[in-house]
Write an enzyme that holds these catalytic residues in place. Structure first.
Site, PDB file in Angstrom:
ATOM      1  N   ASP A  22       0.812  -1.226   0.000  1.00  0.00           N
ATOM      2  CA  ASP A  22       0.000   0.000   0.000  1.00  0.00           C
ATOM      3  C   ASP A  22       0.845   1.276   0.000  1.00  0.00           C
ATOM      4  OD1 ASP A  22      -2.128  -1.829   0.396  1.00  0.00           O
ATOM      5  OD2 ASP A  22      -1.984  -1.632   2.568  1.00  0.00           O
ATOM      6  N   GLU A 230     -11.313   0.170  -3.594  1.00  0.00           N
ATOM      7  CA  GLU A 230     -10.534   0.692  -2.466  1.00  0.00           C
ATOM      8  C   GLU A 230      -9.275   1.379  -3.001  1.00  0.00           C
ATOM      9  OE1 GLU A 230      -9.466  -2.745  -0.060  1.00  0.00           O
ATOM     10  OE2 GLU A 230      -8.160  -3.558  -1.606  1.00  0.00           O
TER      11      GLU A 230
HETATM   12  O1  FUB Z   1      -3.312  -3.617   3.362  1.00  0.00           O
HETATM   13  C1  FUB Z   1      -4.623  -3.806   3.827  1.00  0.00           C
HETATM   14  C2  FUB Z   1      -5.622  -3.451   2.791  1.00  0.00           C
HETATM   15  O2  FUB Z   1      -5.400  -4.242   1.624  1.00  0.00           O
HETATM   16  C3  FUB Z   1      -5.519  -2.038   2.272  1.00  0.00           C
HETATM   17  O3  FUB Z   1      -6.051  -1.098   3.147  1.00  0.00           O
HETATM   18  C4  FUB Z   1      -6.211  -2.188   0.981  1.00  0.00           C
HETATM   19  O4  FUB Z   1      -6.083  -1.113   0.124  1.00  0.00           O
HETATM   20  C5  FUB Z   1      -5.592  -3.457   0.457  1.00  0.00           C
HETATM   21  O5  FUB Z   1      -4.340  -3.234  -0.120  1.00  0.00           O
END
Ligand code: FUB
Length: 332
Positions: A22, A230
């Site tokens: 991320d 997301e």
């Molecule tokens: O790393 C945890 C979660 O997985 C992140 O918040 C999302 O964007 C995905 O990458």
């Protein structure tokens, strides 16, 4: 502070002594600083709720240039020092304003609800001191904070499934809701909130961003190749605002463009085709007159989804401002 022995290289993990994911990349004080999640082992369940992503702290990484060894500046914030948080420190971001560096991060509060917190410090490498409480009115995950040329700052955030956005469809948290809208209805969008001048609270309530196709029709929930899932990121190129994000179930990074930082955004295309691992998450940054995509995959761990590694590659625009689609595994 530890240095990776090897110089950084495109499409390779920038560090291998820890797992990182991320990545939010920024140029601060003439260097590239990367704010990633710090992936760790876990012995709990693996599920669509993301329980396997059990991260507890953040390390800040930096590169003097894209051929230099990556520096790990060590632990910048640990969950034990965040009074309101209980677990799962997911994708963070950082911003600079008021001569202060701010680290924004999601975590579950003591009731298991994802909220977004802020911590601040005087160095881009940390350490950061967390505020007592999460940002009032914040919820869900994946904050990305963009400070515009006029010095106004906006937070983009939100994630489906484990990120809990479905549970907020009425404006209130409904713990038992797991379904989004019907396939033919507009998809749930990411949220945007302008930050107050002190960067610690929202100036206005979060508003849902509309993402539409070239004809102005909303991208619908069943359109999993294009709808928001997301990991939002905002950058500006030639005066236009580029909102990029993960499509989750179809594992792509895509983008949409607007003349306004709060949208509506018009869907444009794919930035990165799927990587090894379920999640895909990124940032886009200009550094030393080139543009870079920072992303992650699970190649170093042999495909273990919750043990990912940050990588980068150069990103190119076409003459018309569209972004050339990137293959994360180009032939060498
Ligand atoms: O790393 C945890 C979660 O997985 C992140 O918040 C999302 O964007 C995905 O990458």
């Amino acid at each position: 502070m530890s240095n990776s022995a090897k110089p950084a290289a495109p499409n390779e993990p920038i560090v291998t002594h820890i797992y990182t994911a991320d990545p939010s990349a920024h140029v601060f004080e003439g260097k590239l600083y990367i704010y990633p999640s710090h992936d760790i082992d876990h012995d709990g369940p693996t599920n669509d709720n993301g329980d396997q992503y059990a991260m507890e702290d953040y390390h800040v990484l930096s590169l003097d240039d894209v051929n230099a060894p990556c520096v790990d500046h060590g632990e910048a914030l640990h969950i034990r020092d965040v009074p309101w948080a209980s677990k799962q420190m997911w994708a963070p971001d950082a911003a600079f304003k008021n001569d202060t560096y701010y680290l924004y991060f999601p975590a579950r509060d003591k009731d298991g609800v994802f909220r977004i917190g802020v911590a601040s410090g005087t160095s881009p490498a940390g350490p950061f001191k967390a505020e007592e409480n999460y940002i009032p009115g914040s919820y869900s995950i994946d904050p990305a904070v963009y400070v515009d040329e006029d010095n106004r700052a906006y937070m983009y955030f939100g994630g489906l499934w484990g990120g809990q956005l479905e549970k907020w469809q009425t404006g209130e948290f409904k713990p038992d809701v797991t379904e989004g809208p019907d396939a033919s209805a507009p998809a749930i969008g990411p949220l945007v909130a302008e930050m107050s001048d002190d960067m610690l609270t929202f100036k206005s309530a979060p508003a849902e961003i509309s993402i539409v196709d070239e004809d102005g029709n909303p991208i619908v929930a069943g359109d999993e190749d294009r709808r928001y899932f997301e990991g939002p990121w905002m950058h500006k190129y030639k005066g236009l605002y580029y909102l990029s994000y993960s499509t989750g179930t179809t594992h792509k990074l895509v983008y949409a463009v607007s003349e306004n930082p709060q949208g509506p955004f018009v869907y444009k295309g794919t930035i990165l085709t799927p990587v090894l691992g379920w999640t895909t998450h990124h940032s886009i940054v200009e550094f030393q007159d080139k543009w870079y995509l920072f992303y992650h995959d699970a190649s170093l761990s042999g495909g273990v989804d919750h043990k990912r590694s940050v990588k980068f590659t150069e990103l190119h625009y076409n003459e018309d401002g569209t972004i050339r689609t990137i293959d994360p595994y180009p032939e060498k």
